[in-house]
Design a protein around this motif. Sequence first.
Motif, PDB file in Angstrom:
ATOM      1  N   TYR A  64       0.832  -1.202   0.000  1.00  0.00           N
ATOM      2  CA  TYR A  64       0.000   0.000   0.000  1.00  0.00           C
ATOM      3  C   TYR A  64       0.869   1.255   0.000  1.00  0.00           C
ATOM      4  N   GLU A  75       1.466  15.547 -12.348  1.00  0.00           N
ATOM      5  CA  GLU A  75       0.323  16.053 -13.115  1.00  0.00           C
ATOM      6  C   GLU A  75      -0.147  17.400 -12.572  1.00  0.00           C
ATOM      7  N   LYS A  82       2.856  10.494  -9.289  1.00  0.00           N
ATOM      8  CA  LYS A  82       2.149  10.746 -10.555  1.00  0.00           C
ATOM      9  C   LYS A  82       1.223  11.951 -10.416  1.00  0.00           C
ATOM     10  N   LEU A  83       0.466  11.984  -9.306  1.00  0.00           N
ATOM     11  CA  LEU A  83      -0.458  13.078  -9.063  1.00  0.00           C
ATOM     12  C   LEU A  83       0.297  14.403  -8.909  1.00  0.00           C
ATOM     13  N   SER A 142       2.463   1.656  -3.450  1.00  0.00           N
ATOM     14  CA  SER A 142       1.451   2.090  -4.423  1.00  0.00           C
ATOM     15  C   SER A 142       1.065   3.547  -4.179  1.00  0.00           C
ATOM     16  N   PHE A 143       0.903   3.939  -2.899  1.00  0.00           N
ATOM     17  CA  PHE A 143       0.533   5.314  -2.548  1.00  0.00           C
ATOM     18  C   PHE A 143       1.610   6.295  -2.996  1.00  0.00           C
ATOM     19  N   GLN A 144       2.883   5.940  -2.767  1.00  0.00           N
ATOM     20  CA  GLN A 144       3.986   6.809  -3.183  1.00  0.00           C
ATOM     21  C   GLN A 144       4.007   6.971  -4.698  1.00  0.00           C
ATOM     22  N   ASN A 145       3.820   5.862  -5.412  1.00  0.00           N
ATOM     23  CA  ASN A 145       3.808   5.945  -6.882  1.00  0.00           C
ATOM     24  C   ASN A 145       2.671   6.844  -7.373  1.00  0.00           C
ATOM     25  N   GLU A 146       1.483   6.648  -6.818  1.00  0.00           N
ATOM     26  CA  GLU A 146       0.325   7.451  -7.238  1.00  0.00           C
ATOM     27  C   GLU A 146       0.496   8.911  -6.821  1.00  0.00           C
ATOM     28  N   SER A 147       1.085   9.122  -5.634  1.00  0.00           N
ATOM     29  CA  SER A 147       1.332  10.493  -5.171  1.00  0.00           C
ATOM     30  C   SER A 147       2.304  11.210  -6.096  1.00  0.00           C
TER      31      SER A 147
END
Length: 144
Positions: free
Chosen positions: A34, A48, A44-45, A37-42
């Motif tokens: 988790y 962006e 990316k976000l 995954s959170f770090q990767n999505e953070s």
Amino acid sequence: MKKIFGIIIASSVLLGAGTMYAKTDSAANLSNWYEHSFQNESMKLGVETGAGLWRTFSNVKIFVSEVKQSFDTSLASFTAKRVSEATTEIEQYEIDTENRLEQTVSELKDENLKVYSKQANINEDIEEDIEQSVEEILEEVLSE
């Protein structure tokens, strides 16, 4: 016998795998997954969001530049129009003032001429009165 031996080996492998899996901390594995995954999505976000903000600021800068240019053009046009109107009004006022001055000068000349002619008539009347008085006095003096 091969069958029994195969079942024993398969059971041993499954039992060993189950034991190994039971000894691992599944909560830690889930937490690690988790967090990763959170770090990767953070990330990316964040990328962006940064790119979106950069585009927005660029668009705002372009918009402000266009508005400033439009305002400068409008201001220059308005200023030129007002200067032209003021110049026209001043010229018209100058023409009106000159016309009134010429009219006043003409009226004063006419008035002075009338005053002069009245004074000339008065002078002639006085001269006639004086002459008549002098003649009357002379007649009286000569008659006596």
